[in-house]
Design an enzyme around this catalytic site. Structure first.
Site, PDB file in Angstrom:
ATOM      1  N   TRP A  10       0.823  -1.225   0.000  1.00  0.00           N
ATOM      2  CA  TRP A  10       0.000   0.000   0.000  1.00  0.00           C
ATOM      3  C   TRP A  10       0.852   1.268   0.000  1.00  0.00           C
ATOM      4  CZ3 TRP A  10      -5.148  -0.103   3.251  1.00  0.00           C
ATOM      5  CH2 TRP A  10      -5.992  -1.087   2.717  1.00  0.00           C
ATOM      6  N   LYS A  11       2.154   1.132   0.202  1.00  0.00           N
ATOM      7  CA  LYS A  11       3.050   2.298   0.247  1.00  0.00           C
ATOM      8  C   LYS A  11       2.508   3.345   1.241  1.00  0.00           C
ATOM      9  CE  LYS A  11       4.150   1.384  -4.533  1.00  0.00           C
ATOM     10  NZ  LYS A  11       4.828   1.849  -5.724  1.00  0.00           N
ATOM     11  N   HIS A  95      12.889  -2.123  -1.189  1.00  0.00           N
ATOM     12  CA  HIS A  95      12.048  -1.623  -2.285  1.00  0.00           C
ATOM     13  C   HIS A  95      12.802  -0.481  -2.969  1.00  0.00           C
ATOM     14  CE1 HIS A  95       8.752   0.231  -4.449  1.00  0.00           C
ATOM     15  NE2 HIS A  95       8.053  -0.875  -4.266  1.00  0.00           N
ATOM     16  N   GLU A  97      11.874   2.278  -3.943  1.00  0.00           N
ATOM     17  CA  GLU A  97      11.555   3.608  -3.395  1.00  0.00           C
ATOM     18  C   GLU A  97      12.355   3.871  -2.117  1.00  0.00           C
ATOM     19  OE1 GLU A  97       7.291   3.138  -3.471  1.00  0.00           O
ATOM     20  OE2 GLU A  97       7.353   3.187  -5.658  1.00  0.00           O
ATOM     21  N   SER A 211       3.479  -2.551 -12.143  1.00  0.00           N
ATOM     22  CA  SER A 211       2.280  -2.330 -12.959  1.00  0.00           C
ATOM     23  C   SER A 211       1.485  -3.602 -13.228  1.00  0.00           C
ATOM     24  CB  SER A 211       2.656  -1.639 -14.267  1.00  0.00           C
ATOM     25  OG  SER A 211       3.212  -0.358 -14.004  1.00  0.00           O
ATOM     26  N   GLY A 232       1.479  -2.851  -6.228  1.00  0.00           N
ATOM     27  CA  GLY A 232       1.318  -1.560  -5.571  1.00  0.00           C
ATOM     28  C   GLY A 232      -0.084  -1.021  -5.778  1.00  0.00           C
ATOM     29  N   GLY A 233      -0.238  -0.159  -6.785  1.00  0.00           N
ATOM     30  CA  GLY A 233      -1.500   0.548  -7.004  1.00  0.00           C
ATOM     31  C   GLY A 233      -2.732  -0.342  -7.036  1.00  0.00           C
TER      32      GLY A 233
HETATM   33  C1  PEP Z   1       5.408  -1.729  -5.980  1.00  0.00           C
HETATM   34  O1  PEP Z   1       5.392  -0.663  -5.410  1.00  0.00           O
HETATM   35  O2  PEP Z   1       6.011  -2.645  -5.456  1.00  0.00           O
HETATM   36  C2  PEP Z   1       4.739  -1.838  -7.272  1.00  0.00           C
HETATM   37  C3  PEP Z   1       4.991  -2.894  -7.965  1.00  0.00           C
HETATM   38  O3  PEP Z   1       3.891  -0.812  -7.640  1.00  0.00           O
HETATM   39  P1  PEP Z   1       2.860  -0.814  -8.875  1.00  0.00           P
HETATM   40  O4  PEP Z   1       2.148  -2.155  -8.861  1.00  0.00           O
HETATM   41  O5  PEP Z   1       1.927   0.308  -8.589  1.00  0.00           O
HETATM   42  O6  PEP Z   1       3.646  -0.651 -10.120  1.00  0.00           O
END
Ligand code: PEP
Length: 251
Positions: A10-11, A95, A97, A211, A232-233
């Protein structure tokens, strides 16, 4: 065969009202899927509340980072023991980020992984190349360096998960070709087998992240050595995450 794992990150998203999404997810997954484990990693502020809500569910919770020290003078940080105390079974480490925003090095990730495993957590260690590294044909060297530098020696097939997350695919809507994903996953598997032996190397779940959406999950899960996803999203809404879990169960 490693157990399949659908993990949500969920970041820095979500407050108390977002827990309604977890209730929806838990209602749709009333019991443990035979082959698929489901994990959600919310922000630290939601971890205890989310874990409490999932007590009677098969959905596990995890942290998004922890400190490499067990405790002490580290303002704003969270320890592995605190994550466990809040109900977590897993922690995401390294990660991209965190590597970019906080300058985390492979050696930091390795220290964190050691501490987390010693505390009893499963670690989800992230690796992945930038777009420039891929364009320069350095992807496999980068992945090898991150694996060698970030994964501690004490891992087993039970406490380690590797997530391959190309930095350029995270949150961008861009996804590597299935051949590119397959090449990196086969490479990671071979690297783990060489270092830890076939038994451990084969049982570590290898997740793809970047993604992943309901529309591309089936194709990604059909790739050899893809045992699940770090999402993620699309993990923020049960309506998006559930079809991904279902695609993994069917793969
Ligand atoms: C993630 O943050 O680990 C990720 C894969 O994000 P997203 O699915 O939004 O690309």
């Amino acid at each position: 065969m490693p157990r399949k794992l659908a993990a949500g990150n969920w970041k820095m998203n979500g407050t108390g009202e977002s827990l309604a999404e977890i209730d929806r997810l838990a209602a749709a997954l009333p019991k443990a899927e035979a082959e698929v484990a489901v994990l959600i990693c919310p922000p630290a502020t939601l971890l205890e509340r989310m874990s409490a809500r999932l007590t009677h569910s098969a959905i596990a919770t995890g942290g998004q980072d922890c400190h490499f020290d067990e405790s002490g003078a580290h303002t704003g940080d969270v320890s592995a023991a605190m994550l466990l105390d809040a109900g977590a079974t897993h922690v995401i480490l390294g990660h991209s980020e965190r590597r970019n925003d906080h300058g985390e090095t492979n050696s930091d990730v390795r220290s964190k992984a050691r501490t987390a495993i010693a505390a009893g957590l499963h670690v989800v260690i992230c690796v992945g190349e930038t777009e420039a590294e891929r364009d320069a044909a350095n992807t496999l060297d980068i992945i090898q360096g991150q694996l060698a530098g970030s994964v501690p020696d004490l891992v087993t097939g039970e406490n380690l998960v590797i997530a391959y997350e190309p930095v350029w695919a995270i949150g961008t809507g861009k996804v590597p070709s299935m051949a590119q994903i397959g090449e990196v996953h086969d490479f990671i598997r071979a690297s783990l087998e060489r270092r830890f032996g076939a038994g451990v190397g084969r049982s570590v779940p290898l997740l793809y992240g970047g993604s992943v959406k309901p529309a591309n999950a089936q194709e990604i899960f059909a790739v050899h050595n893809v045992d699940g996803a770090l999402v993620g999203g699309a993990s923020l809404k049960a309506a998006d995450f559930l079809p991904i879990v279902e695609a993994l169960a069917a793969a």
